[in-house]
Design an enzyme around this catalytic site. Sequence first.
Site, PDB file in Angstrom:
ATOM      1  N   ASP A   7       0.842  -1.379   0.156  1.00  0.00           N
ATOM      2  CA  ASP A   7      -0.101  -0.171  -0.026  1.00  0.00           C
ATOM      3  C   ASP A   7       0.797   1.227   0.108  1.00  0.00           C
ATOM      4  OD1 ASP A   7       0.807   0.257   2.656  1.00  0.00           O
ATOM      5  OD2 ASP A   7      -1.151   0.044   3.651  1.00  0.00           O
ATOM      6  N   CYS A  64       3.241  -3.299   4.199  1.00  0.00           N
ATOM      7  CA  CYS A  64       2.385  -2.032   4.659  1.00  0.00           C
ATOM      8  C   CYS A  64       3.000  -1.506   5.675  1.00  0.00           C
ATOM      9  CB  CYS A  64       0.898  -2.520   4.963  1.00  0.00           C
ATOM     10  SG  CYS A  64       0.640  -3.478   6.255  1.00  0.00           S
ATOM     11  N   THR A  66       2.645  -1.730   8.800  1.00  0.00           N
ATOM     12  CA  THR A  66       3.179  -2.501  10.154  1.00  0.00           C
ATOM     13  C   THR A  66       3.444  -4.020   9.557  1.00  0.00           C
ATOM     14  OG1 THR A  66       0.971  -3.069  10.332  1.00  0.00           O
ATOM     15  CG2 THR A  66       1.777  -1.374  11.751  1.00  0.00           C
ATOM     16  N   HIS A  97      10.556 -24.373   8.551  1.00  0.00           N
ATOM     17  CA  HIS A  97       9.420 -25.059   9.232  1.00  0.00           C
ATOM     18  C   HIS A  97       8.106 -24.854   8.542  1.00  0.00           C
ATOM     19  CE1 HIS A  97      11.686 -25.193  13.367  1.00  0.00           C
ATOM     20  NE2 HIS A  97      12.611 -25.612  12.323  1.00  0.00           N
ATOM     21  N   HIS A 133       7.199 -31.128   9.798  1.00  0.00           N
ATOM     22  CA  HIS A 133       7.097 -30.039   9.258  1.00  0.00           C
ATOM     23  C   HIS A 133       5.713 -30.284   7.949  1.00  0.00           C
ATOM     24  CE1 HIS A 133       9.708 -28.281  11.720  1.00  0.00           C
ATOM     25  NE2 HIS A 133      10.633 -28.584  11.323  1.00  0.00           N
TER      26      HIS A 133
END
Length: 142
Positions: A7, A64, A66, A97, A133
């Site tokens: 963004d 973005c 955060t 993993h 995994h």
Amino acid sequence: MIAIGSDSGGFDLKEAVIKHLEEKGVDVNDMGCYDKSPCDYPVYGKAVAQAVADGSCERGIVICTTGIGISIVANKVKGIRAALCADTFSAKMTRLHNDANVLAMGAGIIGPKLAFEIVDTFLETPFSEEERHIRRIGQIES
């Protein structure tokens, strides 16, 4: 090919990551946004995730401010395992993993130098292929 999208809050970091990848010879599909005009991160997070899910891109990177919102959006797409990483250890472990196929980062959290290290670690680390995994990824996807 690596799909990348952000963004407006992640635009500058996205542009820097694109340049970094292109200098390393990595093909990049820029899914937007294309300037700093206010926009909605779900549009770009979904576009990147869909490109990875449909196989047109091997992996994706979403950014973005955060990294939280855009990672949530990416994870809504079936077959996507997006991981929000702010350090190289997390980037390495999510590949080993979780076989994460989309990297999310927060431009307000990390700077370009660290972002480049995280991106390189994420793209260069293979999935471990360990049975435990594989089993756990199957449980995530069911």
